[in-house]
Design an enzyme around this catalytic site. Sequence first.
Site, PDB file in Angstrom:
ATOM      1  N   CYS A  52       3.332   0.376   2.144  1.00 28.03           N
ATOM      2  CA  CYS A  52       3.831   1.194   1.043  1.00 28.03           C
ATOM      3  C   CYS A  52       4.929   2.112   1.570  1.00 28.03           C
ATOM      4  O   CYS A  52       5.039   2.358   2.777  1.00 28.03           O
ATOM      5  CB  CYS A  52       2.700   2.038   0.465  1.00 28.03           C
ATOM      6  SG  CYS A  52       1.387   1.069  -0.312  1.00 28.03           S
ATOM      7  N   GLU A  54       5.211   5.303   1.440  1.00 26.13           N
ATOM      8  CA  GLU A  54       4.697   6.486   2.131  1.00 26.13           C
ATOM      9  C   GLU A  54       4.421   6.188   3.607  1.00 26.13           C
ATOM     10  O   GLU A  54       4.702   7.014   4.481  1.00 26.13           O
ATOM     11  CB  GLU A  54       3.409   6.999   1.470  1.00 26.13           C
ATOM     12  CG  GLU A  54       3.596   7.487   0.055  1.00 26.13           C
ATOM     13  CD  GLU A  54       3.346   6.404  -0.990  1.00 26.13           C
ATOM     14  OE1 GLU A  54       2.986   6.763  -2.127  1.00 26.13           O
ATOM     15  OE2 GLU A  54       3.506   5.204  -0.692  1.00 26.13           O
ATOM     16  N   ARG A  80      10.855   4.545 -13.116  1.00 27.38           N
ATOM     17  CA  ARG A  80       9.431   4.738 -13.394  1.00 27.38           C
ATOM     18  C   ARG A  80       8.927   6.130 -13.039  1.00 27.38           C
ATOM     19  O   ARG A  80       7.814   6.495 -13.393  1.00 27.38           O
ATOM     20  CB  ARG A  80       8.589   3.703 -12.641  1.00 27.38           C
ATOM     21  CG  ARG A  80       8.749   2.299 -13.206  1.00 27.38           C
ATOM     22  CD  ARG A  80       7.809   1.309 -12.537  1.00 27.38           C
ATOM     23  NE  ARG A  80       8.210   1.105 -11.150  1.00 27.38           N
ATOM     24  CZ  ARG A  80       7.355   0.983 -10.141  1.00 27.38           C
ATOM     25  NH1 ARG A  80       6.063   1.053 -10.343  1.00 27.38           N
ATOM     26  NH2 ARG A  80       7.794   0.777  -8.914  1.00 27.38           N
ATOM     27  N   CYS A  86      -1.325   5.167  -3.404  1.00 26.27           N
ATOM     28  CA  CYS A  86      -2.504   4.308  -3.570  1.00 26.27           C
ATOM     29  C   CYS A  86      -3.643   4.848  -2.695  1.00 26.27           C
ATOM     30  O   CYS A  86      -3.448   5.761  -1.884  1.00 26.27           O
ATOM     31  CB  CYS A  86      -2.163   2.868  -3.182  1.00 26.27           C
ATOM     32  SG  CYS A  86      -1.910   2.611  -1.412  1.00 26.27           S
ATOM     33  N   CYS A  89      -2.920   4.710   1.105  1.00 25.33           N
ATOM     34  CA  CYS A  89      -1.968   5.742   1.525  1.00 25.33           C
ATOM     35  C   CYS A  89      -2.597   7.125   1.513  1.00 25.33           C
ATOM     36  O   CYS A  89      -2.353   7.938   2.403  1.00 25.33           O
ATOM     37  CB  CYS A  89      -0.726   5.716   0.647  1.00 25.33           C
ATOM     38  SG  CYS A  89       0.321   4.291   0.990  1.00 25.33           S
ATOM     39  N   TRP A 125     -11.130  10.053   9.093  1.00 24.98           N
ATOM     40  CA  TRP A 125     -11.153   9.091  10.180  1.00 24.98           C
ATOM     41  C   TRP A 125     -11.550   9.769  11.487  1.00 24.98           C
ATOM     42  O   TRP A 125     -12.336   9.243  12.262  1.00 24.98           O
ATOM     43  CB  TRP A 125      -9.788   8.432  10.280  1.00 24.98           C
ATOM     44  CG  TRP A 125      -9.633   7.418  11.365  1.00 24.98           C
ATOM     45  CD1 TRP A 125     -10.371   6.290  11.526  1.00 24.98           C
ATOM     46  CD2 TRP A 125      -8.678   7.421  12.420  1.00 24.98           C
ATOM     47  NE1 TRP A 125      -9.918   5.582  12.615  1.00 24.98           N
ATOM     48  CE2 TRP A 125      -8.875   6.265  13.173  1.00 24.98           C
ATOM     49  CE3 TRP A 125      -7.664   8.289  12.773  1.00 24.98           C
ATOM     50  CZ2 TRP A 125      -8.105   5.960  14.285  1.00 24.98           C
ATOM     51  CZ3 TRP A 125      -6.890   7.978  13.869  1.00 24.98           C
ATOM     52  CH2 TRP A 125      -7.117   6.824  14.616  1.00 24.98           C
TER      53      TRP A 125
END
Length: 155
Positions: A52, A54, A80, A86, A89, A125
């Site tokens: 993506c 990002e 848009r 998402c 990301c 993480w």
Amino acid sequence: MLDTDRALVQAATAVAKLRCRSDRHTVAAAARTADGRVFSGVNVAHFTGGPCAELVVLGTAATQGVSELEAIVAVGDRGRGVVPPCGRCRQVLLDHVPSIHVIVGPMDALRLVPVADLLPETDSWADQRLDASALVRTGQWPMPTVPASRQASED
């Protein structure tokens, strides 16, 4: 939103207009450092997935030695407007730049939110990584600590 946030949206919009002219590149992103430097990138669409915009921006900033970003925004092609990140990301941004803010919302009501607010009940993480030095010291992986259960409150 501050003028610097609006300028970041304009930067991503300009990249989208200039570089997102095919089905290979449909989203542009721009991120800003605390000292005002801006990094931009576009997604690389492919039937197998692809990064993506990002994530491309994170890599672009890293090539310049930058790991801390203050704000990021993604903008879709063909007018848009702002596109929220998402799920992947959102998680990568949280794990790599946990203090980053993301510009989201419709163009007439854009807002800047901490990336953690886009991931309720999230994992980090860093919190999930095993301590490999414990394996070396003890010969066994450490067992996870489970929080003690609480009694249900009475209504």
